[in-house]
Design an enzyme around this catalytic site. Structure first.
Site, PDB file in Angstrom:
ATOM      1  N   ASP B  10       0.870  -1.171   0.000  1.00 54.00           N
ATOM      2  CA  ASP B  10       0.000   0.000   0.000  1.00 54.00           C
ATOM      3  C   ASP B  10       0.916   1.233   0.000  1.00 54.00           C
ATOM      4  O   ASP B  10       2.049   1.186   0.491  1.00 54.00           O
ATOM      5  CB  ASP B  10      -0.877  -0.018   1.261  1.00 54.00           C
ATOM      6  CG  ASP B  10      -1.635   1.273   1.441  1.00 54.00           C
ATOM      7  OD1 ASP B  10      -2.350   1.673   0.492  1.00 54.00           O
ATOM      8  OD2 ASP B  10      -1.520   1.895   2.512  1.00 54.00           O
ATOM      9  N   TYR B  12      -0.280   5.023   0.466  1.00 54.31           N
ATOM     10  CA  TYR B  12      -0.625   6.127   1.369  1.00 54.31           C
ATOM     11  C   TYR B  12      -0.622   5.665   2.821  1.00 54.31           C
ATOM     12  O   TYR B  12      -1.439   4.831   3.219  1.00 54.31           O
ATOM     13  CB  TYR B  12      -1.997   6.699   1.025  1.00 54.31           C
ATOM     14  CG  TYR B  12      -2.086   7.335  -0.343  1.00 54.31           C
ATOM     15  CD1 TYR B  12      -1.411   8.518  -0.626  1.00 54.31           C
ATOM     16  CD2 TYR B  12      -2.828   6.743  -1.360  1.00 54.31           C
ATOM     17  CE1 TYR B  12      -1.500   9.111  -1.881  1.00 54.31           C
ATOM     18  CE2 TYR B  12      -2.929   7.329  -2.624  1.00 54.31           C
ATOM     19  CZ  TYR B  12      -2.253   8.505  -2.878  1.00 54.31           C
ATOM     20  OH  TYR B  12      -2.345   9.079  -4.119  1.00 54.31           O
ATOM     21  N   ARG B  41      -7.847  13.165   5.712  1.00 50.48           N
ATOM     22  CA  ARG B  41      -7.524  11.761   5.445  1.00 50.48           C
ATOM     23  C   ARG B  41      -8.716  10.852   5.731  1.00 50.48           C
ATOM     24  O   ARG B  41      -9.045   9.957   4.947  1.00 50.48           O
ATOM     25  CB  ARG B  41      -6.314  11.348   6.286  1.00 50.48           C
ATOM     26  CG  ARG B  41      -5.983   9.864   6.276  1.00 50.48           C
ATOM     27  CD  ARG B  41      -5.520   9.362   4.927  1.00 50.48           C
ATOM     28  NE  ARG B  41      -5.122   7.951   5.003  1.00 50.48           N
ATOM     29  CZ  ARG B  41      -4.968   7.177   3.958  1.00 50.48           C
ATOM     30  NH1 ARG B  41      -5.159   7.632   2.725  1.00 50.48           N
ATOM     31  NH2 ARG B  41      -4.594   5.913   4.103  1.00 50.48           N
ATOM     32  N   SER B 118      -2.224   0.674  -5.045  1.00 56.76           N
ATOM     33  CA  SER B 118      -2.760   1.857  -4.365  1.00 56.76           C
ATOM     34  C   SER B 118      -4.103   2.295  -4.938  1.00 56.76           C
ATOM     35  O   SER B 118      -4.406   2.064  -6.109  1.00 56.76           O
ATOM     36  CB  SER B 118      -1.759   3.002  -4.527  1.00 56.76           C
ATOM     37  OG  SER B 118      -2.288   4.229  -4.074  1.00 56.76           O
ATOM     38  N   ASN B 119      -4.876   2.981  -4.098  1.00 59.33           N
ATOM     39  CA  ASN B 119      -6.088   3.655  -4.554  1.00 59.33           C
ATOM     40  C   ASN B 119      -5.780   4.846  -5.459  1.00 59.33           C
ATOM     41  O   ASN B 119      -6.654   5.304  -6.193  1.00 59.33           O
ATOM     42  CB  ASN B 119      -6.878   4.170  -3.346  1.00 59.33           C
ATOM     43  CG  ASN B 119      -7.814   3.124  -2.751  1.00 59.33           C
ATOM     44  OD1 ASN B 119      -8.163   2.143  -3.397  1.00 59.33           O
ATOM     45  ND2 ASN B 119      -8.218   3.351  -1.510  1.00 59.33           N
TER      46      ASN B 119
END
Lengths: 228, 228
Positions: B10, B12, B41, B118-119
């Protein structure tokens, strides 16, 4: 303009005060009731979203318990089995917001079918509603449990349309949770956001059709709308 | 025991510090940087979950901007267009956690393919990675954008297995976000949770295979695991 023919209410937070459990939490953990209640509710919501995304349905009551366990662990508060059971039980006996009983009676007298459309199980919805003595107000108690996903998944919103028997544009969906109001509006309901605390609406690409500060503003809004 | 043949990280929070934007926020809103950063966030995550549930994909950068707008509105801080642009730009220039560059070099020297999963969009991932000078460490930069849903939807996790070309049980998925670690573990990855701050793991029915306090513990863990 399409007349409003029925109302679907969110339950937790909208008709019933989820933070009414704070006092109960405070009894077990003096001075920490608000902290527990806030984190418990936040995690309960997150777990409905995450479990739905994980395609792993877990009944709402179990998620409520999971969220309480997380909240107490995160706040470093020891949670024994008896306390856990008593606090989860408090979610079955939530208090309605003060204006709700009279407002529901007035809406019912206007001939509108009133539904609850909730993430809670049928058993939880029945428990909360009957504990508050409001069972005669509702024509439908609709639970996400029957479709095994949680809001804002469209399958939950479809329940209201299917069971009330009106087109979604003829149903007023009422929620104090602006993410829920957003999901319902995207689905196609007419949406009223109940903003009791001067909150900010979520940035999810939707705006509610109406904003009220409490449920007692609904009869007047609907009369004006349907007369327009 | 199945050997670890590749790693999917991941980005972030795990490799890069999302709260490194707090200082930037503090420059525009003195004394409020941490509050903004934390709510920003939180909302950014919520919007990825909610938009996925609403089946309405919006690119991560747009959700990041939406979340910032909400956070500033909720905190009653005025956000002009220039400030908004500069703060969103800070998300393209996140700092890696201090131990990350050396740890990635060591993992690479062990012959392990290293992926980011990742998103963020491909453009965001590339920007963050190249700004930190770490682009040569990664064999794959994999974005949720290619499947138009966000974690913990299984389609995102499938990207890592498909692109790395190993069975999911042979891939170590590394995340500091315990909801993400839960989703990856449910999917079938071997999972390492990076717990830098003594956090509590989410109650989502999963437990990580390994917990480390920082990324520099990974080479030792993998060597021991693969030797076992």
């Amino acid at each position: 303009m399409t007349a409003i023919k029925g109302i679907a209410f969110d339950m937790y937070g909208t008709l019933y005060d989820v933070h009414s459990v704070a006092a109960r939490c405070d009894g077990f953990f003096p001075g920490r009731g608000k902290d527990i209640s806030a984190l418990w509710r936040q995690k309960n919501l997150e777990y409905t979203w995450l479990r739905t995304l994980m395609e792993e349905y877990v009944p709402f009551e179990a998620l409520t318990e999971d969220a309480l366990v997380f909240a107490c662990n995160a706040l470093k508060l020891p949670l024994d089995d008896d306390t856990r059971a008593q606090l989860c039980d408090a979610y079955l006996k939530l208090e309605p917001h003060p204006e709700v009983p009279a407002a529901l009676a007035e809406l019912q007298s206007m001939g509108l079918p009133l539904a609850i459309l909730s993430n809670g199980s049928v058993q939880s919805i029945r428990s909360v509603v009957s504990h508050s003595g409001l069972e005669k107000r509702f024509t439908h108690l609709l639970s996400a449990d029957s479709v095994k996903v949680y809001k804002p998944h469209r399958k939950v919103y479809e329940l209201g349309e299917n069971e009330l028997g009106f087109d979604r544009s003829e149903i007023l969906f009422v929620s104090s949770n602006s993410w829920d109001a957003s999901g319902a509006h995207q689905f196609g309901y007419r949406v009223c956001w109940v903003n009791r605390s001067g909150n900010v609406f979520e940035e999810l690409g939707q705006v509610p059709d109406q904003v009220v500060a409490s449920i007692d503003a609904l009869p007047g809004y609907i009369k004006a709308h349907n007369a327009g």
